[in-house]
Design a protein around this motif. Structure first.
Motif, mmCIF file in Angstrom:
data_model
loop_
_atom_site.group_PDB
_atom_site.id
_atom_site.type_symbol
_atom_site.label_atom_id
_atom_site.label_comp_id
_atom_site.label_asym_id
_atom_site.label_seq_id
_atom_site.Cartn_x
_atom_site.Cartn_y
_atom_site.Cartn_z
ATOM 1 N N GLY A 145 29.083 31.138 74.483
ATOM 2 C CA GLY A 145 29.012 31.833 75.760
ATOM 3 C C GLY A 145 29.936 33.038 75.768
ATOM 4 O O GLY A 145 30.584 33.376 74.770
ATOM 5 N N ASN A 146 30.030 33.691 76.925
ATOM 6 C CA ASN A 146 30.829 34.913 77.025
ATOM 7 C C ASN A 146 31.278 35.093 78.464
ATOM 8 O O ASN A 146 30.459 35.222 79.367
ATOM 9 N N THR A 147 32.583 35.077 78.687
ATOM 10 C CA THR A 147 33.123 35.229 80.040
ATOM 11 C C THR A 147 33.728 36.611 80.290
ATOM 12 O O THR A 147 34.342 36.840 81.333
ATOM 13 N N VAL A 148 33.583 37.538 79.346
ATOM 14 C CA VAL A 148 34.238 38.846 79.464
ATOM 15 C C VAL A 148 33.624 39.646 80.614
ATOM 16 O O VAL A 148 32.402 39.782 80.716
ATOM 17 N N ASP A 149 34.489 40.175 81.468
ATOM 18 C CA ASP A 149 34.099 41.100 82.531
ATOM 19 C C ASP A 149 34.395 42.510 82.019
ATOM 20 O O ASP A 149 35.555 42.917 81.927
ATOM 21 N N VAL A 150 33.362 43.271 81.673
ATOM 22 C CA VAL A 150 33.572 44.589 81.067
ATOM 23 C C VAL A 150 34.068 45.616 82.083
ATOM 24 O O VAL A 150 34.533 46.690 81.700
ATOM 25 N N GLU A 151 33.984 45.308 83.359
ATOM 26 C CA GLU A 151 34.483 46.236 84.374
ATOM 27 C C GLU A 151 36.006 46.157 84.507
ATOM 28 O O GLU A 151 36.647 47.133 84.899
ATOM 29 N N THR A 152 36.571 45.008 84.164
ATOM 30 C CA THR A 152 38.014 44.823 84.325
ATOM 31 C C THR A 152 38.734 44.508 83.014
ATOM 32 O O THR A 152 39.954 44.382 82.998
ATOM 33 N N ALA A 153 37.984 44.394 81.925
ATOM 34 C CA ALA A 153 38.550 44.029 80.611
ATOM 35 C C ALA A 153 39.336 42.722 80.703
ATOM 36 O O ALA A 153 40.468 42.618 80.250
ATOM 37 N N THR A 154 38.718 41.711 81.311
ATOM 38 C CA THR A 154 39.345 40.389 81.426
ATOM 39 C C THR A 154 38.349 39.335 80.949
ATOM 40 O O THR A 154 37.150 39.606 80.806
ATOM 41 N N TRP A 155 38.855 38.132 80.728
ATOM 42 C CA TRP A 155 37.996 36.999 80.381
ATOM 43 C C TRP A 155 38.620 35.740 80.965
ATOM 44 O O TRP A 155 39.776 35.749 81.416
ATOM 45 N N GLN A 156 37.863 34.656 80.959
ATOM 46 C CA GLN A 156 38.331 33.389 81.501
ATOM 47 C C GLN A 156 38.259 32.307 80.421
ATOM 48 O O GLN A 156 37.265 32.211 79.695
ATOM 49 N N ASN A 157 39.285 31.498 80.340
ATOM 50 C CA ASN A 157 39.281 30.358 79.422
ATOM 51 C C ASN A 157 38.584 29.150 80.059
ATOM 52 O O ASN A 157 39.085 28.030 80.022
ATOM 53 N N THR A 158 37.418 29.413 80.640
ATOM 54 C CA THR A 158 36.628 28.338 81.247
ATOM 55 C C THR A 158 35.615 27.769 80.256
ATOM 56 O O THR A 158 34.921 26.805 80.559
ATOM 57 N N ILE A 159 35.506 28.405 79.101
ATOM 58 C CA ILE A 159 34.690 27.878 78.010
ATOM 59 C C ILE A 159 35.591 27.753 76.788
ATOM 60 O O ILE A 159 36.733 28.216 76.782
ATOM 61 N N GLY A 160 35.080 27.126 75.747
ATOM 62 C CA GLY A 160 35.890 26.929 74.556
ATOM 63 C C GLY A 160 36.850 25.770 74.731
ATOM 64 O O GLY A 160 36.844 25.066 75.747
ATOM 65 N N ALA A 161 37.701 25.566 73.737
ATOM 66 C CA ALA A 161 38.644 24.451 73.739
ATOM 67 C C ALA A 161 40.036 24.940 73.370
ATOM 68 O O ALA A 161 40.182 25.830 72.536
ATOM 69 N N PRO A 162 41.072 24.353 73.998
ATOM 70 C CA PRO A 162 42.441 24.751 73.631
ATOM 71 C C PRO A 162 42.823 24.316 72.221
ATOM 72 O O PRO A 162 43.686 24.926 71.602
ATOM 73 N N GLU A 163 42.176 23.265 71.716
ATOM 74 C CA GLU A 163 42.420 22.850 70.338
ATOM 75 C C GLU A 163 41.185 22.139 69.792
ATOM 76 O O GLU A 163 40.424 21.529 70.533
ATOM 77 N N LEU A 164 41.015 22.269 68.492
ATOM 78 C CA LEU A 164 39.911 21.624 67.792
ATOM 79 C C LEU A 164 40.423 21.046 66.483
ATOM 80 O O LEU A 164 41.333 21.610 65.863
ATOM 81 N N GLY A 165 39.846 19.953 66.065
ATOM 82 C CA GLY A 165 40.253 19.352 64.802
ATOM 83 C C GLY A 165 39.124 18.543 64.207
ATOM 84 O O GLY A 165 38.158 18.186 64.895
ATOM 85 N N ALA A 166 39.257 18.254 62.919
ATOM 86 C CA ALA A 166 38.231 17.462 62.253
ATOM 87 C C ALA A 166 38.763 16.912 60.948
ATOM 88 O O ALA A 166 39.648 17.505 60.313
ATOM 89 N N VAL A 167 38.246 15.760 60.563
ATOM 90 C CA VAL A 167 38.361 15.276 59.194
ATOM 91 C C VAL A 167 36.950 15.377 58.624
ATOM 92 O O VAL A 167 36.024 14.735 59.123
ATOM 93 N N ASP A 201 41.011 50.651 76.719
ATOM 94 C CA ASP A 201 41.154 52.101 76.870
ATOM 95 C C ASP A 201 40.272 52.617 78.006
ATOM 96 O O ASP A 201 40.677 53.493 78.787
ATOM 97 N N LYS A 202 39.074 52.072 78.115
ATOM 98 C CA LYS A 202 38.170 52.512 79.172
ATOM 99 C C LYS A 202 38.711 52.145 80.544
ATOM 100 O O LYS A 202 38.721 52.980 81.472
ATOM 101 N N VAL A 203 39.181 50.901 80.681
ATOM 102 C CA VAL A 203 39.639 50.429 81.990
ATOM 103 C C VAL A 203 40.993 51.037 82.365
ATOM 104 O O VAL A 203 41.205 51.453 83.507
ATOM 105 N N ARG A 204 41.917 51.117 81.426
ATOM 106 C CA ARG A 204 43.272 51.568 81.737
ATOM 107 C C ARG A 204 43.406 53.084 81.740
ATOM 108 O O ARG A 204 44.165 53.646 82.541
ATOM 109 N N LEU A 205 42.680 53.759 80.829
ATOM 110 C CA LEU A 205 42.878 55.199 80.639
ATOM 111 C C LEU A 205 41.688 56.035 81.087
ATOM 112 O O LEU A 205 41.777 57.266 81.112
ATOM 113 N N GLY A 206 40.577 55.376 81.397
ATOM 114 C CA GLY A 206 39.389 56.124 81.789
ATOM 115 C C GLY A 206 38.676 56.756 80.610
ATOM 116 O O GLY A 206 37.976 57.775 80.763
#
Length: 630
Positions: free
Chosen positions: A548-570, A600-605
């Motif tokens: 998925g993709n939570t990036v807001d291109v108007e504000t250059a932000t994203w949300q950690n509402t998807i993905g996982a804080p940690e992953l592991g496997a054997v 650069d787009k959001v902060r500097l125009g």
């Protein structure tokens, strides 16, 4: 109160006496940590940074020196060469300042307009462009770089800034003294190093050199150069210097290559070397001895793999620079790619070992900035570019890194990358250097995610979920960079854990990349998804569902509402053949986040070109673990 006090004392004395009768000090075993010496900390740094002392950095307008570079890496707020306040989100743990050795001392004199430089026709032409600034300065700088790569520098200027000159010696002393002043064992490590800048015909063969030693040994030698008649662009020349350094000083040194993607196939030769030499037993042994590391990602493109080489890997098309050589005097041909990327080099190394007895491409992975601003900025939201001319501005995305009649490296394709994580016992030159040699390292494109990777024969999920998982990894297996000894024929098991950077994005997936050589001398590779977030399924080693993709291109932000804080496997290799040599490394992907151009787009125009990529998935690459049936 007296009776209680007296009773307590008497009771304790009695208990002590009784205890002493049944056990001695030497037989008491309670603390599980006694005697443990394995690395328990990851230390973050940059193996590749330039200051105003480098030829190109100075010409591009960098006015910050060695002292500023270290103070910035330690977390201090400073002012950039273009007058912008800048600070890291978190300090680094270590740094290698790697100024170019060729024409060492030229840049400061050039900026000062020294008479002997202006007396030279070319020197005056370059200086006038530099004083005009902007595109004129960039044009002058690239003309000098082209003359350097084509070995057509003015002889008088070359002689004035070569080994043996007072200018060259003074700058080497400044570099060594700077590292000595900022090295603080246990708190911050400042390595003494330099860049050996081999670029024949504009084909990138650069190596960085890192010394394990202090200044007393470093000052016994003069760094090697590449320009004739004193230097050479042949890597064998560098290996000879490294051998002589250790013999003369009793010290230790290593080198690491970078940007094979700009070598037009020359970085990882399999038959002939670019200089007319052969990839023979001598070559493979020397390269294996002196190059235990490879810089897999940095500002001038990611170097893991390429879609042409890895058509079945949907994540291979990441920040590829594949237009041509470093100065764009020759365009890229598809057949060149085989000698340019790390994954393919690891595969070719297996074949060369079968033919010649030594694997020359058995290297660990690291990331670096290769910034020429004195600022080790590897984060997308704090990216200060390759050079002073590419520091934050409204128009920098439109300025090409290099442009020639044949093509260009567009400004928006610069990569905010990267850093190296080193697993070591302590933050000292000795401990970090030794970890680099044993390849217990990993490179990231900027985020400081914590990644562990062990290979063995009997790991289970019980080991993975244990609070002492690393202990099991070291006791019953090998860490990243290690060699698995041949077992009983059963498939090896790999224990992997990845924890996101607390100041970055959640994780999308963890992958194992395998390469192997079959009995018919054919090379293979395969990418396995071994852990994914959000309950997605892995079928036949692959997760086809995007995170998925939570990036807001108007504000250059994203949300950690998807993905996982940690992953592991054997994970156990389902395609293992005990007769086939192989390697395995881990790639960890974050969820999508904004690239620096969007900030650069959001902060500097900034007005972005239509083809500019706004979002991408940052990643980490661990050093491989090798399996050899012999």
């Amino acid at each position: 109160m007296k009776r209680i006090s007296r009773y307590t004392v008497v009771s304790m004395v009695g208990l002590s006496s009784a205890f002493a009768e049944t056990e001695t000090k030497s037989s008491v075993k309670f603390s599980p940590y006694v005697g443990e010496t394995y690395p328990q900390n990851v230390y973050w740094g940059d193996t590749h940074l330039h200051t105003r002392l480098s030829l190109d950095a100075g010409m591009f307008g960098n006015t910050l020196g060695v002292d500023e570079a270290y103070r910035f890496a330690k977390g201090e707020e400073i002012t950039s060469a273009t007058g912008i306040a800048v600070r890291l989100a978190r300090p680094l743990d270590w740094l290698v300042v790697t100024d170019h050795t060729d024409l060492m001392g030229f840049a400061p004199d050039f900026q000062a307009g020294e008479e002997h430089i202006l007396a030279d026709k070319k020197g005056k032409e370059w200086y006038e462009g530099y004083k005009k600034g902007g595109e004129a300065a960039a044009t002058a700088a690239f003309d000098l770089i082209t003359n350097f790569s084509q070995e057509t520098l003015p002889p008088a200027l070359l002689k004035a800034y070569s080994p043996g000159s007072k200018e060259f010696a003074a700058v080497w002393k400044e570099i060594v003294d700077g590292a000595e002043a900022h090295n603080d064992p246990g708190k911050f490590t400042a390595f003494i190093g330099f860049e050996w800048t081999s670029v024949p015909k504009g084909f990138n063969l650069h190596r960085n050199v890192i010394l394990r030693d202090n200044g007393d040994k470093a000052m016994q030698v003069v760094p090697p150069t590449t320009q004739k008649p004193m230097g050479s662009t042949d890597p064998l020349h560098l290996y000879k210097w490294l051998e002589e350094y250790e013999k003369k000083t009793g010290g230790k040194a290593l080198s690491l290559a970078h940007n094979g993607n700009l070598s037009n196939g020359w970085m990882f030769p399999t038959e002939d070397t670019y200089s007319g030499g052969k990839v023979d037993e001598n070559y493979v042994k020397l390269r294996a001895k002196w190059e235990p590391q490879y810089e897999i990602t940095q500002i001038k493109g990611d170097g893991e793999s390429h879609p042409y080489l890895s058509p079945d890997d949907p994540f291979a098309d990441y920040e590829n620079w594949d237009v041509g050589n470093l100065d764009l005097t020759q365009l890229k041909k598809p057949e060149m790619l085989k000698g340019e990327y790390a994954r393919e080099a690891l595969k070719q190394g297996l074949l060369l070992e079968r033919k010649l007895g030594t694997n020359p491409y058995k290297f660990g992975f690291g990331g670096a900035t290769d910034s020429h601003t004195s600022l080790a900025t590897g984060d997308e939201d704090n990216f200060f570019g390759k050079s002073a001319s590419a520091e934050p501005s409204k128009t920098r995305v439109s300025h090409p890194f290099v442009e020639s009649k044949l093509g260009k490296f567009a400004g928006h394709t610069l990569v905010a990358s990267g850093y190296t994580g080193i697993w070591a016992e302590e933050n000292t030159r000795e401990a970090l250097f030794d970890a680099l040699v044993r390849k217990e390292t990993y490179g990231t494109t900027g985020p400081r995610m914590k990644v562990r990777f062990f290979g063995g024969w009997d790991f289970t999920e019980k080991d993975l979920f244990s609070p002492q998982a690393a202990r099991a990894g070291y006791m019953r297996g090998v860490p990243m960079g290690g060699d698995l000894k041949a077992g009983s024929g059963k498939a090896p098991t790999f224990m992997i854990s990845a924890v996101r950077d607390a100041q970055s994005a959640n994780l999308d997936r963890v992958q194992v990349i395998k390469g192997w050589l079959d009995k018919d001398d054919k090379l293979h590779e395969k990418v396995y998804d071994v852990a994914v977030s959000d309950g997605r399924k892995i079928e036949n080693g692959s997760c086809k569902t995007p995170v998925g993709n939570t990036v807001d291109v108007e504000t250059a932000t994203w949300q950690n509402t998807i993905g996982a804080p940690e992953l592991g496997a054997v994970w156990s290799d389902p395609d293992f053949d005990a007769t086939e040599p192989a390697f395995y490394y881990v790639r960890v992907l974050e969820i999508p986040t904004p690239r620096w151009v969007l900030y650069d787009k959001v902060r500097l125009g900034a007005e972005l070109p239509k083809e500019a990529k706004l979002v991408d998935q940052e990643r980490a690459y661990t050093s491989p673990i090798w399996y050899n049936p012999k």
